[in-house]
Design a protein around this motif. Structure first.
Motif, short mmCIF file in Angstrom:
data_model
loop_
_atom_site.label_atom_id
_atom_site.label_comp_id
_atom_site.label_asym_id
_atom_site.label_seq_id
_atom_site.Cartn_x
_atom_site.Cartn_y
_atom_site.Cartn_z
N ASN A 39 0.66 -1.15 0.06
CA ASN A 39 0.01 -0.03 0.07
C ASN A 39 1.00 1.30 -0.10
O ASN A 39 1.87 1.62 0.82
CB ASN A 39 -0.74 0.00 1.36
N VAL A 40 0.86 2.07 -1.16
CA VAL A 40 1.28 3.32 -0.98
C VAL A 40 0.26 4.31 -1.68
O VAL A 40 0.00 4.38 -2.82
CB VAL A 40 2.57 3.35 -1.90
N PRO A 41 -0.41 4.87 -0.75
CA PRO A 41 -1.74 5.72 -1.21
C PRO A 41 -1.31 6.90 -2.41
O PRO A 41 -0.03 7.40 -2.13
CB PRO A 41 -2.22 6.52 -0.11
N LEU A 42 -2.03 7.09 -3.22
CA LEU A 42 -1.94 7.93 -4.39
C LEU A 42 -1.56 9.30 -3.68
O LEU A 42 -0.60 9.85 -4.03
CB LEU A 42 -2.84 8.31 -5.13
N SER A 43 -2.22 9.46 -2.74
CA SER A 43 -1.96 10.89 -1.99
C SER A 43 -0.38 11.15 -1.38
O SER A 43 0.16 12.25 -1.00
CB SER A 43 -2.89 11.12 -0.77
N THR A 44 0.24 9.96 -1.05
CA THR A 44 1.58 9.96 -0.56
C THR A 44 2.49 9.61 -1.57
O THR A 44 3.70 9.28 -1.24
CB THR A 44 1.57 8.79 0.49
N LEU A 45 2.19 9.07 -2.87
CA LEU A 45 2.88 8.51 -3.79
C LEU A 45 4.37 9.38 -4.15
O LEU A 45 5.54 8.71 -4.04
CB LEU A 45 2.22 8.39 -5.43
N ASP A 47 5.71 11.27 -2.05
CA ASP A 47 6.61 11.44 -0.79
C ASP A 47 7.31 9.79 -0.53
O ASP A 47 8.17 9.75 0.19
CB ASP A 47 5.91 11.60 0.40
N ASN A 48 6.99 8.98 -1.47
CA ASN A 48 7.46 7.55 -1.40
C ASN A 48 8.12 6.84 -2.45
O ASN A 48 8.33 5.77 -2.57
CB ASN A 48 6.25 6.77 -1.06
N LEU A 49 8.42 7.79 -3.37
CA LEU A 49 9.24 7.40 -4.56
C LEU A 49 10.43 6.62 -4.36
O LEU A 49 10.69 5.54 -5.14
CB LEU A 49 9.52 8.59 -5.43
N ASP A 50 11.09 6.66 -3.14
CA ASP A 50 12.22 5.82 -2.80
C ASP A 50 12.10 4.51 -2.34
O ASP A 50 12.86 3.58 -2.69
CB ASP A 50 12.82 6.37 -1.61
N SER A 51 10.45 4.04 -2.37
CA SER A 51 10.23 2.86 -1.64
C SER A 51 9.75 2.19 -3.11
O SER A 51 9.44 0.84 -2.98
CB SER A 51 9.08 2.70 -0.87
N ILE A 52 9.57 2.64 -4.15
CA ILE A 52 8.98 2.14 -5.44
C ILE A 52 10.33 1.62 -6.37
O ILE A 52 11.09 2.34 -6.62
CB ILE A 52 8.14 3.22 -6.18
N PRO A 53 10.16 0.43 -6.62
CA PRO A 53 11.34 -0.20 -7.59
C PRO A 53 11.28 0.55 -9.04
O PRO A 53 10.09 0.69 -9.54
CB PRO A 53 10.88 -1.75 -7.56
N LYS A 54 12.43 0.56 -9.40
CA LYS A 54 12.59 0.98 -10.80
C LYS A 54 12.54 -0.06 -11.71
O LYS A 54 12.18 0.14 -13.02
CB LYS A 54 13.90 1.49 -11.20
#
Length: 108
Positions: A39-45, A47-54
């Motif tokens: 879960n990475v809510p769209l409203s926080t996306l 702010d959480n780019l570092d947790s999303i794999p490339k």
């Protein structure tokens, strides 16, 4: 690579080790989500780019609207993102298993 994948095609690859991000709000996610989704809510996306794999990952929401917006934004930022058309509602309608807060806690 297409921006969207139909739910039936996603079902076929879901058992593989795919990265799946659920962009619904936390209360929606804990009520029921596709097993393995983070879960990475769209409203926080942003702010959480570092947790999303490339690497290639799939984005899901309730019906496909938020996930499509998220996939477009992530692609514009250099990520390999694909939206799951129909979202969690289509996943459920097709009779697939859903994890809940009690059965599968994963959050970013």
């Amino acid at each position: 690579m297409d921006l969207e994948i139909p739910i039936h095609e996603f079902e076929a690859i879901h058992n593989e080790e795919v990265e799946l991000i659920d962009v619904r709000e936390e209360w929606e996610y804990v009520a029921g989500h596709v097993p393995g989704a983070v879960n990475v809510p769209l409203s926080t996306l942003a702010d959480n780019l570092d947790s999303i794999p490339k690497t290639r990952h799939y984005i899901i929401c309730a019906s496909g609207a938020r996930s499509l917006r998220a996939a477009e934004a992530l692609r514009n930022a250099g990520y390999e993102s694909v939206s799951v058309s129909g979202g969690t509602m289509a996943w459920i309608e097709r009779g697939n298993r859903v994890a809940t807060e009690d059965s599968d806690q994963q959050s970013a």
